[in-house]
Design an enzyme around this catalytic site. Structure first.
Site, PDB file in Angstrom:
ATOM      1  CG  HIS C  43      -1.898   1.046   1.294  1.00 25.45           C
ATOM      2  ND1 HIS C  43      -3.058   1.016   0.558  1.00 25.45           N
ATOM      3  CD2 HIS C  43      -1.933   2.201   1.996  1.00 25.45           C
ATOM      4  CE1 HIS C  43      -3.763   2.095   0.797  1.00 25.45           C
ATOM      5  NE2 HIS C  43      -3.110   2.839   1.667  1.00 25.45           N
ATOM      6  CG  HIS C  89     -10.517   3.910   2.702  1.00 27.26           C
ATOM      7  ND1 HIS C  89     -11.136   4.270   3.865  1.00 27.26           N
ATOM      8  CD2 HIS C  89      -9.189   3.901   2.998  1.00 27.26           C
ATOM      9  CE1 HIS C  89     -10.232   4.474   4.812  1.00 27.26           C
ATOM     10  NE2 HIS C  89      -9.044   4.255   4.307  1.00 27.26           N
TER      11      HIS C  89
END
Ligand code: ADP
Ligand code: MG
Lengths: 77, 211, 725, 77
Positions: C43, C89
């Site tokens: 990430h 998200h």
């Protein structure tokens, strides 16, 4: 110092859309025995001072409750 | 002579509200929630929409206890004009300057769409040339916009035309105090002042601040 | 617990772990190891995609800031820049959809804010399993509420987005949020810390144990039932975010920020190390000064907490007092927590001792990069006639059924929960193609869209990547806008497994070719990998957000405007059932043609600039019949059209191709419009607007339905799917 | 039939923006002795059946409480 709990429920004659929605949702999930659902607020706080209950009532009058639509109740735990 | 557009933490519509006032040739300036007095030269007060204090506790509850609201009250009690839009309407009800309270929409959802409003009482300064029974097209955008109170006793100025979008008692969309100088409504007239945005019906309400 | 076990628990491979002492010249201590594990997670480091992303075109003379900052910025003239960025998200939303989606919005807004920009619009791109599944219903309804809650409360209009439902997203839903902001071109802020001796100020919410290791570790691995991986959920606080926006923009207006950065995944660790590494300086931070919400937090916890609604600023020592005073005026905590230093090290102290002391660049820039397996895979062939199902007997019933599918029906249930008007600048509202937002000071308007052709990307990744970009550009062209810049969010399954690595490479290649042809640079983006479970792998879902410039006075809508206008079908190439909403993910959809796409968009923009068009709408999912109904419903206007075609009826009605648009114009302007058409593009006059029926004549039959019944099916699509149990 | 009260408070380690806003507002009104304010929900309902408490817990698990961010408590009154 005391922990004080204030409960603030919609007054009986006030529409309570949240309570109604919860009731509908519960029925939808098969909880047919749930009835007269009301949803209100519960506020917990520490109050320092000799008269926590009196102080909490003052807070309710000043801000925490709207007497037009809510009934409140103060409890020192 | 200028319209005080009051800003609170979480106020969102002050820019468009101010632009709506200047757009009809009025003058406007911002006022700050923490001040005790309205700005010099304030002739009318506009409480714009938004989520003051995050709508926490009850929409408008915390803002209505701000220092500036004491000055707004004095202004109103002296006959000065006050317009509360959406969150501003919620503040006016919370502060007792207007009757009733605004509770959650019956859908429990936020709603945002253009709405038709019927003029019920055309005798206040807030509906311009519109007559009783005329409709105004103005957007609504709120989560807690259902008015609750005694509609018989209140001076209802605007009512939702057609379907009740939020469960307001008697489809109340906006109302004034008995003397008519204080007005609150859930719809957003400041977003209906420009033909590019689809409607100019909001101008009548904004004009009530400068007329 | 052995050190070995710890690094694996933190998600580092043995090789990565072994590499740290080589770089550092010693073993890392525990907080340092935690920091490495987060900063070297997929990430934060993009370790499996970074090399591939180099393919994207990122330059044009309008780019004020390309990829690498919190958001990209494009020059829109008159001294203004437009910031844009999209971000996923996904994993937090799968765990707690309301808070996950809400904090996703909060995060993307802070990225825009970090550029010194005022956020002016939000969009959301969503994918869920079919709405028959109660889990998908729950995820979808709660995610929409969460997005609305946050966007509404911060006063940034949510003007668009997209959603689709497919079994492939049942286990891995996608929640992508895009934000666009406005900034004076000479006031763009950046993240690079500068000036040894300058103060580091933390602004906003207090730090708690929120999402410790959450976003980063969680988003870097397949979602398992493993409860331990679940972070403590971040609760959104949009009220604080709004104050943060107002306050930071006030500080920026006064020119008091030397640098600004939001705290996102990996919290203080990533923001501090990135600020230091970018500026080639060090930061010396005293963790005892960080305002905490909880007691007894360890150094590592403070360093990696993902508490939301926080920003990190660098300011001159003489401005610290003023900055803190502005924050106080906004009821926001602001604390000087450290100092910029000459050395390149990030130092964190606790109890007076340095608990972390290492070169910031090792964290921010030295993560190992990996190649993904790119074994070419066969591409499916177009379906032959014998492979297609037989034609439906009742085309009208099929049409109405399609109108009522959640994938094709009205999105009103979503966008009416979003304040899409706040700011009084939304000129073209949601419900059509791109949204148009007016900019201040008479500098024009911006059209914004997000799009993705995920099924096409699954069946033929390179062409699907192209189709995705061209669809976004076409959605801009139909409102009259010229594309300026793009941002993208690459949502993919595990790139180390199966054909995903190859697909990722191909999709990026296709997107890049299309972007190059359009001369649209990618200025920012985000990658979300590992969206798969043991049972299901998502489609390759490269969501593209694109912005374009348009004169708001001339912005075009998709709705027919009146009786008796000419209905015109403009475009090129075949429309087929392969990969369509009608047929599903089979076969091979028609490939886009670069020259024709450019010509089509050029024609639309030119025709609109010359005032020839009354409406335009792209023919997308659902094909011609659905698009025609969509043009009629807003104004309650029917149309009568004839399709002269050799296709089978269902293909003519519901087939999908690349570049087709349905427009309307007055009959006087028809000849001029036709004359403008370049050779690559056909302009076919197919009928007239008017009446209360939508009638489509085919060579062998006529299909007709009233606008009212089409609208009833269309409007009931999502609410209907949600209510039935 | 029993009246059941369910209280649903934000978990201690989770951010409570509402409690935070109320606390600041109370301080602003001069109630300096208010501290550690938390705001949650109170749900009241009638439940018909032999085990109202058990039924209420089931309702909490199924709908009323979100264990990721809230702690709930059931009481029959
Ligand atoms: N998740 C969403 N949030 C907000 N608006 C949405 C969302 N999904 C769709 N919309 C809006 O609804 C309209 C139609 O959406 P869609 O069918 O996806 O358009 P298109 O076919 O042009 O991609 C557009 O205005 C789009 O912005
Ligand atoms: Mg479209």
């Amino acid at each position: 110092m005391s922990r004080v709990v204030i409960t603030d429920m919609p007054r009986a004659e006030v529409l309570d859309p949240q309570g109604q929605a919860v009731e509908r949702a519960l029925r939808g999930l098969g909880f047919d025995d749930a009835d007269r659902v009301r949803v209100g607020k519960r506020i917990e706080l520490d109050i320092d001072g000799p008269d926590p209950e009196g102080a909490a009532r003052k807070m309710c009058d000043a801000l925490l409750a709207n007497p037009l639509i809510e009934d409140f109740h103060v409890e020192v735990v | 002579m200028s319209v005080a557009v009051v800003r609170f933490p979480g106020t969102l519509d002050h820019v468009s509200a101010l632009a709506a006032v200047t757009g009809i040739g009025g003058q406007a300036q911002y006022a700050w929630h923490a001040d005790d007095e309205l700005p010099q030269g304030t002739s009318a007060v506009l409480l714009p929409g938004g989520f003051s204090y995050g709508d926490h506790l009850r929409p408008g509850a915390i803002a209505s206890r701000s220092p500036i609201m004491a000055a707004v009250r004095r202004h109103a009690e002296a006959g000065g004009r006050v317009l509360g839009i959406c969150n501003g309407f919620q503040m006016l009800c919370e502060s007792g300057l207007l009757p009733g309270a605004l509770i959650d929409n019956d859908s429990l959802s936020f709603i945002c769409h253009q709405a038709d409003l019927e003029v019920v009482d055309d005798s206040t300064p807030w509906t311009g040339d519109a007559g009783a029974g005329d409709t105004l097209s103005i957007p609504i955008k709120h989560h807690g916009g259902a008015w609750f109170g005694d509609a018989e006793a209140a001076r209802v100025v605007l009512r939702y035309h057609g379907e009740n979008p939020n469960g307001s008692v008697e489809r109340v969309a906006g109302l004034a105090n008995a003397t008519g100088n204080v007005m609150g409504l859930m719809p957003h007239p400041e977003e209906a002042c420009d033909p590019l945005l689809g409607s100019t019906d909001g101008r009548a309400l904004v004009k009530g601040l400068v007329a | 617990m052995s050190e070995e076990a710890l690094h694996r628990q933190l998600g580092l491979t043995d090789d990565e772990f072994a590499h740290i002492p080589e770089l550092l010249g010693r073993d890392p201590n525990e907080p340092e190891l935690v920091m490495f594990s987060l900063m070297w997670s997929e990430h934060c480091s993009y370790k499996h995609s970074r090399k591939l992303l180099r393919r994207f075109p990122v330059e044009s003379d309008r780019v004020l800031q390309g990829p690498g900052e919190n958001a990209g910025v494009i020059d829109i003239g008159a001294g203004w820049g437009l910031s844009l960025k999209i971000e996923s998200h996904n994993h937090p939303s799968a765990v707690e959809p309301f808070e996950g989606a809400a904090t996703g919005v909060g995060g993307i807004v802070r990225d825009i804010l970090a550029m010194g920009s005022r956020p002016i619009a939000l969009l959301d791109s969503l994918r869920f399993g079919e709405l028959e599944s109660s889990r998908s219903k729950h995820l979808f309804t709660r995610a929409v509420e969460g997005i609305g809650h946050y966007g509404n409360c911060i006063g940034v209009p949510t003007v668009g987005g997209e959603v689709s439902f497919d079994e492939r997203y049942e286990d891995s839903c996608l929640v992508n949020a895009m934000c666009v902001g406005l900034v004076r071109a000479d006031r763009i802020l950046r993240a690079a810390a500068e000036g040894p001796g300058n103060a580091v100020v933390l602004i906003g919410n207090r730090t708690g144990r929120d999402g410790i290791g959450g976003a980063s570790v969680l988003a870097s691995a397949e979602l398992s039932e493993d409860e331990d991986r679940r972070p403590s959920v971040q609760v959104s606080d949009p009220f604080t975010e709004r104050k943060l926006m107002d306050c930071c923009l006030e500080i920026a207006d006064e020119g008091l920020f030397v640098a600004l950065q939001d705290l996102g995944a990996a919290g203080l660790t990533s923001s501090a190390s990135e600020m230091a590494a970018k500026g080639g300086v060090g930061l010396d931070i005293d963790l005892d000064l960080v305002p905490l919400r909880e007691t007894g937090m360890a150094a590592a916890e403070i360093l990696v907490s993902e508490s939301q609604e926080r920003m990190l600023g660098v300011v001159l020592p003489r401005d610290v007092e003023r900055v803190i005073a502005i924050c106080e005026r906004w009821d926001l905590d602001a604390t000087r927590i450290g100092t910029v230093t000459e050395s390149p090290n990030l130092v964190a102290r606790m109890g007076g001792e340095a608990v972390v002391d290492l070169p910031a660049g090792l964290l921010a820039d030295e993560a190992p990069l990996y190649d993904v397996p790119v074994e070419p895979q066969p591409i499916s062939a177009p379906l032959g006639p014998e492979e297609l199902p037989s034609e439906p007997v009742d085309l009208r019933a099929t049409w109405l059924e399609m109108m009522g599918r959640p994938n094709l029906g009205s999105r009103r249930w979503i966008y009416e929960q979003y304040d899409h008007l706040v700011g009084a600048n939304t000129v073209v509202r949601p419900g059509g193609d791109a949204a148009v937002v007016r900019l201040p000071d008479g500098i024009g308007g911006v059209a914004i869209t997000t799009d993705c052709a995920e099924v096409h990307c699954e069946l033929a990744p390179r062409e699907g990547g192209m189709a995705t970009v061209f669809e976004a550009a076409r959605n801009l062209a139909v409102v009259g806008a010229r594309p300026l810049a793009a941002t993208d969010c690459l949502n993919f399954p595990n790139p180390e497994k199966g054909p995903t690595g190859w697909r990722l490479t191909e999709v990026i290649e296709g997107m890049s070719q299309a972007l190059e042809a359009l001369e649209v640079p990618v200025v920012s983006g985000n990658v979300s990998l590992y969206n798969e479970s043991a049972a299901r792998r998502i489609y390759p879902t490269p969501v593209v957000g694109m912005v374009g410039s348009v004169d708001p006075e001339k912005a075009l809508g998709h709705a027919f405007q009146g009786d008796g206008d000419a209905v015109v079908l403009i475009g090129y190439g075949p429309r087929r059932l392969d990969g369509s909403e009608y047929l599903g993910a089979r076969g091979c959809p028609p490939a886009p043609d670069v020259a024709s796409e450019i010509a089509l968009n050029g024609l639309l923009v030119e025709a609109n600039d010359s005032g020839l068009l009354k409406s335009a709408h792209d023919v997308a999912a659902g094909g011609f019949a659905v698009a025609l109904a969509e043009c009629g419903m807003p104004g309650d206007l029917g149309a009568t059209v004839e399709l002269d075609t050799r296709s089978r009826a269902d293909e003519a009605l519901f087939g999908e191709g690349s570049g087709w648009v349905l427009a309307s114009c007055s009959s006087e302007n028809l000849a001029r419009l036709t004359a403008l058409a370049p050779p690559e593009v056909a302009v076919r006059h197919v009928g007239q607007t008017g009446g209360d029926q939508v009638k489509i004549g085919l060579p062998a039959s006529t299909v007709s339905a009233s606008v009212t019944e089409l609208a009833a099916a269309y409007e009931a699509a999502i609410p209907g799917a949600l209510n039935e149990h």
